[in-house]
Scaffold this motif. Sequence first.
Motif, PDB file in Angstrom:
ATOM      1  N   ASN A  72       0.922  -1.257   0.129  1.00 11.31           N
ATOM      2  CA  ASN A  72      -0.037   0.009  -0.016  1.00 11.31           C
ATOM      3  C   ASN A  72       0.785   1.183   0.008  1.00 11.31           C
ATOM      4  OD1 ASN A  72      -2.400  -1.066  -0.078  1.00 11.31           O
ATOM      5  ND2 ASN A  72      -3.059  -1.055   2.017  1.00 11.31           N
ATOM      6  N   GLY A 105      -7.800  -5.774   1.651  1.00 10.45           N
ATOM      7  CA  GLY A 105      -6.646  -6.150   2.242  1.00 10.45           C
ATOM      8  C   GLY A 105      -6.352  -5.508   3.710  1.00 10.45           C
ATOM      9  N   ILE A 126     -11.543   3.178   7.154  1.00 12.21           N
ATOM     10  CA  ILE A 126     -10.408   2.707   6.391  1.00 12.21           C
ATOM     11  C   ILE A 126     -10.423   1.195   6.407  1.00 12.21           C
ATOM     12  CG2 ILE A 126      -8.319   2.531   7.374  1.00 12.21           C
ATOM     13  CD1 ILE A 126      -8.964   4.586   4.320  1.00 12.21           C
TER      14      ILE A 126
HETATM   15  P1  ADP Z   1      -6.833  -1.537  -1.539  1.00 12.47           P
HETATM   16  O1  ADP Z   1      -5.485  -0.907  -1.423  1.00 12.47           O
HETATM   17  O2  ADP Z   1      -7.172  -2.919  -2.294  1.00 12.47           O
HETATM   18  O3  ADP Z   1      -7.839  -0.478  -2.070  1.00 12.47           O
HETATM   19  P2  ADP Z   1      -6.807  -1.768   1.116  1.00 12.47           P
HETATM   20  O4  ADP Z   1      -7.657  -2.455   1.969  1.00 12.47           O
HETATM   21  O5  ADP Z   1      -5.287  -2.191   1.472  1.00 12.47           O
HETATM   22  O6  ADP Z   1      -7.560  -2.106  -0.016  1.00 12.47           O
HETATM   23  O7  ADP Z   1      -6.779  -0.383   1.658  1.00 12.47           O
HETATM   24  C1  ADP Z   1      -8.038   0.259   1.832  1.00 12.47           C
HETATM   25  C2  ADP Z   1      -8.015   1.753   1.424  1.00 12.47           C
HETATM   26  O8  ADP Z   1      -7.236   2.574   2.342  1.00 12.47           O
HETATM   27  C3  ADP Z   1      -7.197   2.209  -0.043  1.00 12.47           C
HETATM   28  O9  ADP Z   1      -8.058   2.080  -0.809  1.00 12.47           O
HETATM   29  C4  ADP Z   1      -6.917   3.624   0.143  1.00 12.47           C
HETATM   30  O10 ADP Z   1      -7.863   4.330   0.104  1.00 12.47           O
HETATM   31  C5  ADP Z   1      -6.321   3.449   1.777  1.00 12.47           C
HETATM   32  N1  ADP Z   1      -5.033   3.270   2.043  1.00 12.47           N
HETATM   33  C6  ADP Z   1      -4.428   2.188   2.530  1.00 12.47           C
HETATM   34  N2  ADP Z   1      -3.062   2.311   2.588  1.00 12.47           N
HETATM   35  C7  ADP Z   1      -2.869   3.518   2.218  1.00 12.47           C
HETATM   36  C8  ADP Z   1      -1.725   4.367   2.474  1.00 12.47           C
HETATM   37  N3  ADP Z   1      -0.396   3.845   2.486  1.00 12.47           N
HETATM   38  N4  ADP Z   1      -1.647   5.589   1.878  1.00 12.47           N
HETATM   39  C9  ADP Z   1      -2.937   6.420   1.809  1.00 12.47           C
HETATM   40  N5  ADP Z   1      -3.948   5.489   1.650  1.00 12.47           N
HETATM   41  C10 ADP Z   1      -4.037   4.083   1.742  1.00 12.47           C
END
Ligand code: ADP
Length: 426
Positions: A328, A388, A369
């Motif tokens: 991420n 995730g 989130i």
């Molecule tokens: P995905 O990345 O497949 O969308 P995740 O569950 O990993 O799903 O993350 C959920 C949401 O959280 C992401 O869609 C994003 O909006 C936000 N996110 C996660 N990690 C980060 C990060 N390091 N920086 C910015 N936004 C993040």
Amino acid sequence: MSFKNSKKFSLMFKNEKDIFNILFEAVSEGVIVVDSTQKIISTNASAEKMFGYTKNEITNQQLEILIPQKYHPNHGAHFHSFIKYQESRQMGIGRDLFGARKDGSTFPVEVGLNPLEFSGESFVMALVIDISIRKQQELQLQELNAQLEKKVDERTQELSNTVEALKTVNFERDAEIKKRIEAQNKTKNALKKEKELNELKTKFLSLVSHEFKTPLSGILTSAMLLGKYKLSEQQERRDKHIKTISDKVHYLNNILNDFLSIEKLETGKITYNFSTFKISKVVNEVVYNANMLLKEGQKINYPENIDDYSLFQDEKIVELALSNLVHNAIKYSSENTLVDIQITQDEKFSTFKIMDNGIGIPENDQKSIFNRYFRAENALLTQGTGIGLNIVKSHLENLGGSISFISEEHKGSVFTFILPNKVNKQ
Ligand code: ADP
């Protein structure tokens, strides 16, 4: 002597033929005068009427003819003590007194006694009141009271019966309500599960159509191009396409795995495999794989002095958590940025921090989130499923750990997860 006394007494009245005599006859109470031998010397009209005798019949008779037979034995003693102590008083205090009529009937009376001294002789004047009516009323009152009390008792009993009945009804009703609520909850839960499953299916289908399309068309293109590069000097190009294909298959496989994880987490079918391993081993693997995803100028910083840190945990889950957060961090940061991994360990817990200088998470979206399928508004142009973080959080909590983050839009994010060094197996 008695005869003489009677004469003396009537003389007193005859001689005085005055207001005294008038009063004597006029009072509504019965007046009976007896001498010290209890002979009736004089009576007034009320007394005669009360006892049913004429004046002639009653005068010179013994007082006992006016007292019911059964009280005779005690009466003598009472009379003598009265004559002895000579003071006016109410007779029969504390007990019921009765008079006897000529016809033998008895009736309740109240008697006031007044001693008289006349010409050296002692007399007693008795004022007698017939209290039959009062007694009757008292009796009626008592009966009424008794009836009333009985009624009150009955009503109280009825009331308490009703209360008991109501209690039982309430109890039964409560039990019924409880049962109904339980049934409702079961149905609700079943419906919720059903709904979530449907949602999962719908989501899966929409993901398959959106998320799968791009990688699949990439795979298709690469596969087509592979066939065109026939010359041996085109090996480099072939390798490039083979890598593209394998990356995209890898990506699709990850999405499928995520879906399978959700299903397993939902149904409680997850089994964890615990072992002791070095944290550095996991970090190296994650960083090795992540390096292939780095954008132009991106770099991963990771601790190299952590050989002493070991965990007794599910290694695959720690790897999954760390790789998700690192991926991420890379995905949501632009080129030429740094992803920093920091790991600390104390006696009980290990803390993993993954920091980036990426797009950050808008404040409004921060509370959601970790919700399944949630994607922040600024992430929609980047590929992803919103699964995730939700999976990572569930796993970490199952293993006694936790996850949190701080983030500022356009500046970057810090995700922190903590795990006990030694899992507490149930
Ligand atoms: P995905 O990345 O497949 O969308 P995740 O569950 O990993 O799903 O993350 C959920 C949401 O959280 C992401 O869609 C994003 O909006 C936000 N996110 C996660 N990690 C980060 C990060 N390091 N920086 C910015 N936004 C993040």
